[in-house]
Design an enzyme around this catalytic site. Structure first.
Site, PDB file in Angstrom:
ATOM      1  N   GLY A  11       0.818  -1.204   0.000  1.00  0.00           N
ATOM      2  CA  GLY A  11       0.000   0.000   0.000  1.00  0.00           C
ATOM      3  C   GLY A  11       0.852   1.253   0.000  1.00  0.00           C
ATOM      4  N   ASP A 139       0.554   1.998   8.887  1.00  0.00           N
ATOM      5  CA  ASP A 139       0.125   1.298  10.106  1.00  0.00           C
ATOM      6  C   ASP A 139       1.122   1.444  11.255  1.00  0.00           C
ATOM      7  OD1 ASP A 139      -2.119   0.415   8.801  1.00  0.00           O
ATOM      8  OD2 ASP A 139      -1.342  -1.581   8.375  1.00  0.00           O
ATOM      9  N   MET A 183      -7.345   2.373   9.207  1.00  0.00           N
ATOM     10  CA  MET A 183      -6.534   1.193   8.923  1.00  0.00           C
ATOM     11  C   MET A 183      -5.801   0.767  10.193  1.00  0.00           C
ATOM     12  SD  MET A 183      -4.874   2.007   5.192  1.00  0.00           S
ATOM     13  CE  MET A 183      -5.869   1.960   3.705  1.00  0.00           C
ATOM     14  N   ARG A 185      -4.455  -3.361  10.787  1.00  0.00           N
ATOM     15  CA  ARG A 185      -4.878  -4.757  10.889  1.00  0.00           C
ATOM     16  C   ARG A 185      -4.470  -5.364  12.224  1.00  0.00           C
ATOM     17  NH1 ARG A 185      -2.425  -6.391   6.681  1.00  0.00           N
ATOM     18  NH2 ARG A 185      -0.487  -6.940   7.747  1.00  0.00           N
ATOM     19  N   ARG A 287      -8.238   4.924   2.505  1.00  0.00           N
ATOM     20  CA  ARG A 287      -7.152   5.374   1.635  1.00  0.00           C
ATOM     21  C   ARG A 287      -6.827   6.853   1.773  1.00  0.00           C
ATOM     22  NH1 ARG A 287      -6.913   1.568  -3.645  1.00  0.00           N
ATOM     23  NH2 ARG A 287      -7.554  -0.348  -2.627  1.00  0.00           N
TER      24      ARG A 287
END
Length: 405
Positions: A11, A139, A183, A185, A287
């Site tokens: 990304g 992240d 975002m 994870r 995004r």
């Protein structure tokens, strides 16, 4: 002297192209290599021999490249698996045909694993090609660094959007909940950075198992006290059994990672179903956090650029391979004192690959109440100031991506 190759993977971030510009500019100032080739579409494109000559980009082009969002070379999520000798041999073939000695790979956790795998494979077969990692991620889940390029800009826009959408939310008298999904994870860094706005009522992070009943009790208490509740949730929020709060936990992106999304909508609906309020609003940061070049952090741009220049410089050592260049972690004392002075170091890629840096549990307040002062102290110096952008009319100027030329 031979040539070098630089590619981007995974990304994008708001400053990933600053790292690309750093490699090109470093070689213009100190020409260790005859040509600098860009690999289009990451390792996948390189395997297809898709290269673009970046050697002679002008100073103006490099300046605009630094402020261009997304991956200017194109990107991929192609997993170069260990033991896939056909791919490894094909890569060496492409490098040989183009007289490439060193490959710089700009990417996140998976890309640093690729750097490690390639370097170790090359050593095992007596190949002298070298591989160097330049980290990036919104992240902020890479170890062993203080932070990764891309995160400070993402944190900055996350806090700004939180504040702006809170003011929009607060303008109404109707009872509703507002949920912002970010975002993250496995790690809650980006969601936690939203607290810089001062507007977050409840914060849900992957580091703390989600307790539905306890959370709903806190949501009701906020509405009873304030008549409103602004919630931030990380996409990776999960229950104690590992089940994701979101609805998309079963898909896979090709890196053995679940494709997430929907945690915000799930949180909103459970509050409505509990009868706490009749309606809610969900905003997915998604995004926007990684493409908002108009809200770059000046620290982030400078570090992304300088890290790449440092990687290029270190590659002058013929023994330098299988390493990643990063920002030295601050000590706890430096964070508390507000001392920030970025210093770069290099470490073996296997220290970066397949490890996750979680948001510190000691920085998380109980009962979803946000973050501690130490967390604020960590974030503040990273999001200060912004670069002076070059505009083209109403829009920040951008280059035509190399993969679209």
């Amino acid at each position: 002297m031979g040539n070098c190759l630089v590619a981007q993977s995974g990304g994008p971030t708001a400053v990933i192209n600053a790292s690309l510009a750093g490699v090109v500019r470093a070689n213009q100032l100190n020409p260790l290599y005859d040509r600098v080739f860009g690999g289009l579409y990451g390792i996948e494109g390189v395997l297809d021999g898709k290269l673009y000559d970046l050697t002679d980009l002008s100073a103006h082009e490099l300046k605009i490249l630094k402020q261009t969002p997304s991956s200017a070379l194109g990107t991929c999520r192609y997993k170069l698996k260990r033991g896939a000798d056909a791919d490894y041999c094909r890569l060496i073939e492409v490098m040989d045909v183009n007289d490439i000695e060193v490959m710089f790979y700009i990417g996140g956790n998976g890309s640093m694993d690729t750097v490690d795998a390639l370097a170790k494979w090359a050593e095992s077969v007596g190949c002298k090609k070298r591989f160097v990692g330049i980290p990036k991620t919104v992240d902020n889940d890479l170890v062993p660094v203080d932070h990764a390029p891309g995160f400070p800009s993402a944190a900055k826009i996350a806090a700004q959007i939180t504040h702006a959408t809170y003011l929009d939310y607060a303008a109404y008298t109707r009872p509703e909940v507002f949920v912002l999904e970010t975002m993250g994870r496995d790690a809650g860094w980006l969601a936690a950075s939203c607290c810089l706005s001062g507007n977050v009522d409840l914060l849900v992070l992957p580091e703390i198992d989600f307790d539905k009943d306890a959370f709903l009790a806190e949501a009701k208490r906020k509405f009873d006290e304030k008549g409103e509740c602004y919630i931030v949730v990380s996409e990776g929020a999960h229950y104690a059994d590992g089940t994701y709060v979101s609805a998309g936990e079963r898909a896979d992106e090709g890196f053995e990672h679940p494709v997430l999304g929907g945690a915000g909508a799930t949180i909103k609906q459970m509050i409505v179903d509990a009868g706490i309020v009749p309606r809610g609003v969900v905003q997915n940061l998604s995004r926007a956090a990684r493409s908002s070049n108009f809200a770059q952090s000046l620290v982030d741009v400078n570090e992304a650029y300088e890290l790449a220049m440092s990687a290029h410089m270190r590659s002058a050592d013929p023994a330098f391979t299988g390493h990643v260049v990063g920002v030295r972690p601050r000590t706890a004392e430096e964070i508390t004192a507000g001392i920030y002075d970025a210093r770069y170091f290099a470490a073996p890629a296997d220290r970066f690959a397949k490890h996750v840096k979680h948001f510190p549990r000691e920085w998380i307040l109980p009962h979803y109440q946000g973050i501690t002062e130490d967390a604020f102290a960590y974030f503040r110096p990273l999001v200060k100031s912004e670069p002076k952008l070059v505009y083209d009319g109403a829009m920040p100027a951008t280059i035509t991506p190399f993969n679209k030329r």
